[in-house]
Design an enzyme around this catalytic site. Sequence first.
Site, PDB file in Angstrom:
ATOM      1  N   ASP A  58       1.003  -1.062   0.000  1.00  0.00           N
ATOM      2  CA  ASP A  58       0.049  -0.079  -0.044  1.00  0.00           C
ATOM      3  C   ASP A  58       0.779   1.182   0.022  1.00  0.00           C
ATOM      4  OD1 ASP A  58      -3.130   0.752   1.591  1.00  0.00           O
ATOM      5  OD2 ASP A  58      -1.966   1.861   0.148  1.00  0.00           O
TER       6      ASP A  58
HETATM    7  C1  GLC Z   1      -4.459   4.380  -0.055  1.00  0.00           C
HETATM    8  C2  GLC Z   1      -5.181   3.119   0.126  1.00  0.00           C
HETATM    9  C3  GLC Z   1      -5.307   1.977  -0.796  1.00  0.00           C
HETATM   10  C4  GLC Z   1      -5.117   2.667  -2.298  1.00  0.00           C
HETATM   11  C5  GLC Z   1      -3.752   3.533  -2.100  1.00  0.00           C
HETATM   12  C6  GLC Z   1      -3.282   3.921  -3.368  1.00  0.00           C
HETATM   13  O1  GLC Z   1      -3.641   4.832   0.981  1.00  0.00           O
HETATM   14  O2  GLC Z   1      -4.848   2.550   1.494  1.00  0.00           O
HETATM   15  O3  GLC Z   1      -6.577   1.469  -0.572  1.00  0.00           O
HETATM   16  O4  GLC Z   1      -5.052   1.716  -3.095  1.00  0.00           O
HETATM   17  O5  GLC Z   1      -3.313   4.140  -1.053  1.00  0.00           O
HETATM   18  O6  GLC Z   1      -4.085   5.199  -3.883  1.00  0.00           O
END
Ligand code: GLC
Length: 750
Positions: A292
């Site tokens: 993430d």
């Molecule tokens: C965010 C979220 C995740 C998302 C990622 C990219 O913090 O936790 O669900 O896909 O960043 O935007």
Amino acid sequence: MTHRMNQYNQLNPAIEAQVEALLQQMTLAEKVGQLVQITPSIMPDPDQLTELLAKVGSGEVSIEALFKPRPDLEELVRTGSIGSLLNMANPQQINQLQRIAVEESRLGIPLIVGSDVIHGFRTIFPIPLAEACTWNPELLEQASRVAATEAAAAGIDWIFAPMVDNSRDPRWGRVAEGSGEDVFLGGVMAEARVRGFQTAVSPGGRNIAACPKHYVGYGASEAGRDYNPTELTERTLREVHLPPFAAAFAAGAGSVMSAFNDISGVPASANPFTLKTVLRDEWQWPGVVLSDFGAIAELVPHGVAANLKEAARLAILAGVDMDMMNDAYAPYLAELVAEGSVPEAVVDESVRRVLRLKLALGLFERPFTDETLLNQTILSDEARQLALEVAQQSIVLLKNEGDLLPLSPTKRVAVIGPLADARRDMLGMWTLFGKEEDAETVLEGVGRYAAALTHAAGCSLAGSEGVDETAVLAAIDQAEVVVLVVGEGANMSGEARSRSQLGLPGQQQALADLVAQTGKPLVVVLMGGRPLIVPRLLEQADAVLMAWHGGICAGRAVADIVFGAVNPSGKLTMSWPRREGQIPVYYSHKSTGRPMTGEGVPQFGEPFKSRYIDLPNEPQFPFGFGGSYTTFEYADLVVEKTAVLPPSSTLVVSATVCNSGSRAGTEVVQLYIRDLVGSVTRPVKELKGFQRITLQPGEAQQVRFELPIAELAFWDAQMQHRVEPGEFQVWIGPNAVSGLVGSFAVVAGD
Ligand code: GLC
């Protein structure tokens, strides 16, 4: 129309050969490059951020103004220093960068572009928690296919969805993004959405990969506070949080996103047990693990890595293949290999998975996107119709005293409340590319029906300024019925939006008090990203609909139900707490040694049982609950053939459901079981099946479930996954607390 399903969990020998051939040619730097994902732009300086955010909030500037193009982006692509981009949706820009990757980099390996397309790309559907309340996986599969098709026309091949984190804690803002509390339902929805994303007909002829997230256990964040640690036993991980991912992988998901949270001391993005033992050794899953956003770098504040280099080492060794915006792999991975801290074979295995995915998507053969497609692909009539159907089926009727609903269009209606004419909030908490001008408000929807209509917002969504009594009373004065539209704004749920109090924000309850004092019939349309704790409002209202944030067709869908064009069929997929103090409250809880339903140990004349002295244990509304404008009667539950079954057999149980009301309606008939005695404590109920049926007035239908006994397996006292012989109860009913009960037994043997 059948759709070609991409199964990324099946290795293709031709692709494997291409992967090996490429890998042999790659330098270590090029290998590391494939494991790096960045945004095409950079956030502004923190000191400018506040001012810019305010301008975005006021609509003065677009959100794109927040980001400045990365000056080094093209060079990074040209030198093969990055392998993936995220949250881009401009096909021209993507093609321009793709051309550099394919034609100017040494090996011509194309980029893969991923993005958060959580509940729609430009055709915005209701938030996922609302979508789950349709209990209609086929519909969600279609919605996911539309979302991915639109995204693919923008050049996006990798969808960072579905979010499959089960959660029993509505304080956590991201419950809005998932399918609710239940393991079984969560798995069904995960499978449907992966199938929808991965059978999308990509206009450019490429395939699309889903990315179920957040692996794993994120929905159990302590105190419902986002990014908080989780304390999960292996049994709870395996019984509650891993199954929806297993379902997503069974549907062929090509990637997974590792989570932010700490799992009992070991962060999910550096957890060898979940990332290797479960994912690779047990499940033999060959897909890509993407971190993430920043989850690798966060190993430092988690306190398990002293610095970013150590964080990179922990993550790659644990099994995180690609670094999303951590700036950890790019600067340190080659150094870690050179110094012997990370075997190059580990890097090779991650690179294989990334190349495998890019080849399976068709990026090598067709790296470019037809730039003319986007505008003709988005917001088609079919997509809008689908968005309307999902919104209609997601709305849950919580109360309808005296059958106030549906309203007659001849009624003079006052539409009151800060969400009545709110447009952006209808799109919900997670849309990067939706546009508020596409959304229909509740006021506009009601205007399609009501002959005489007045309106007053009455108060702001969350402000402390008072209620505009003059305007509200004037709007209500001539009205025969009031439709009060209140709840959470879109920015009050979703990521980093945990709430400690789940009531109406701002002065909305004061507004409701004023409206209730007029004594006019009151319909409340609740909106938000979670169950809201509004006991006073529930008392004041004659009728209550939970409409969530319903997407571009939210307003029309609410009106279709308020005026009876559509009979509500939504069913809650999260138990609805009476008070925050009950949380976590969920139907598949354990019995305890002193259940309220059982014999307590009387002391001082009071039974000492598992209870509160100031509140019932039961939620305000149970899991699976949802009303209708008709009534359904359940009769004749029958355990067919035999009630004594060996583990290899199938339980066949049926009941008759009758529409005993005066209009057609759709009922979600639910199947629950209880394992009465196990080698470990077992839930008092577990959902094991459901069927959506539509019945005409007076029509009856036998609803039959076939449940393989193997699906009763659980992780026993020795952590073996098996079916244990013993007595079971079985229910067929309209929700988790009512219905007809029967029993059966599983005997030893095969
Ligand atoms: C965010 C979220 C995740 C998302 C990622 C990219 O913090 O936790 O669900 O896909 O960043 O935007």
